[in-house]
Design an enzyme around this catalytic site. Structure first.
Site, short mmCIF file in Angstrom:
data_model
loop_
_atom_site.label_atom_id
_atom_site.label_comp_id
_atom_site.label_asym_id
_atom_site.label_seq_id
_atom_site.Cartn_x
_atom_site.Cartn_y
_atom_site.Cartn_z
CG ASP A 1 -0.97 10.29 8.50
OD1 ASP A 1 -1.50 11.27 9.02
OD2 ASP A 1 -0.51 9.33 9.15
CG ASP B 1 2.40 8.90 13.43
OD1 ASP B 1 1.52 9.32 14.20
OD2 ASP B 1 2.45 7.74 13.00
CG ASP C 1 -0.07 2.13 10.45
OD1 ASP C 1 -0.47 1.82 11.60
OD2 ASP C 1 1.00 1.71 9.97
CG ASP D 1 -4.15 6.72 4.30
OD1 ASP D 1 -4.08 6.27 5.45
OD2 ASP D 1 -3.20 7.32 3.74
CG ASP E 1 -0.72 8.45 1.00
OD1 ASP E 1 0.50 8.40 1.25
OD2 ASP E 1 -1.58 8.42 1.89
#
Length: 280
Positions: free
Chosen positions: A11, A20, A95, A9, A179
């Site tokens: 972030d 973001d 994402d 992942d 996470d």
């Protein structure tokens, strides 16, 4: 190649923040973001926020400079570079979006370590505005059908595609590091011979602890960046050199008490041995 695919992942797994939120906060749009958050999906909200920032005169260059200051721990950088040097195939499933991720990775000299970045597309329109689009085009296609993931991106589907492509080249072992809540779905797609590294006390760790039977892979939680580097490199070495423990056991203190004992006097890596003693 080591025959190992490591999927990260981004972030709070590579960078120690949400990229973001970092851009929104650093460019002074937090209040509007919080006001709109209950009214739309995250992916749509970020596209809306970038439109607002553009209307305020914020440029793509402003965003890039902001992203370069996003916190990333030196241990996260060294873990990525070491895994790459050991011959692992490194990929990202996130994402966030292409522009944010690539800007940060290029700034820290990490972009060439990754063979693939799976995330929401980003494009610059005719007005010079950065647009964030969904990975799955839910406006023109039926939903992906996964109730564990947001409509714009099912990470489990991405993992299934990656598995199909790499298995065609020979047997591979997966390590998944994440996470967030949407890292649970891809964790359920892994096999007994694979590994998942959830960040402890974050949503994916809570979900794995609450639903241990849904995850077949061997679980090794990490709490800090020293943990992440040490555990990741240990697992890679275990796979390469054949030092394995029963994959049916979950090495998580939500299920077992963990002992750490040396593999040998010469081996600086530590061998995590699950002791079947219920602690919660």
């Amino acid at each position: 190649m080591a025959g190992i695919v490591v999927v990260f992942d981004f972030d709070k797994t590579i960078v120690d923040c949400d990229s973001d939120n970092w851009v929104v906060d650093e460019l002074g749009a937090t209040e509007l973001f919080n006001e709109l958050l209950p009214t739309m999906s995250w992916n749509t909200l970020m596209d809306t926020m970038l439109k607002e920032l553009h209307s305020q005169g914020r440029t793509i260059e402003d965003m890039a400079e902001t992203l370069k200051s996003a916190p990333i721990h030196p241990k996260a950088i060294s873990a990525i570079k070491s895994a790459y040097a050991l011959g692992c195939d490194l990929r990202i499933v996130s994402d966030a979006n292409v522009f944010f991720i690539e800007t940060i990775l290029k700034h820290h000299g990490l972009i060439d370590c990754f063979s693939e970045i799976n995330t929401n597309p980003s494009v610059v329109d005719d007005e010079g505005r950065l647009r964030i689009l969904p990975y799955h085009d839910f406006k023109t296609c039926p939903p992906h059908g996964c109730d564990l993931c947001p409509s714009n991106l099912c990470k489990g589907l991405v993992i299934e595609r990656i598995k199909a492509s790499v298995f065609a080249d020979g047997r591979k072992c997966f390590i998944y590091v994440g996470d967030g809540k949407n890292d649970f779905c891809p964790s359920t797609k892994l096999r007994e011979e694979d590994y998942v590294m959830p960040r402890k006390n974050y949503p994916v760790w809570d979900l794995i602890c609450s639903n241990p039977l849904l995850v077949k892979a061997e679980v090794h939680e990490w709490s800090n960046w020293d943990d992440q580097e040490r555990i990741l490199l240990h697992l890679i070495n275990r796979i390469i050199f054949g030092d394995r423990i029963p994959s049916s056991l979950i090495a998580s203190d939500c299920k077992f008490q963990i002992q750490t004992i040396p593999i040998s006097n010469q081996d600086p890596l530590q061998h995590v041995v699950p002791v079947p003693r219920i602690t919660c």
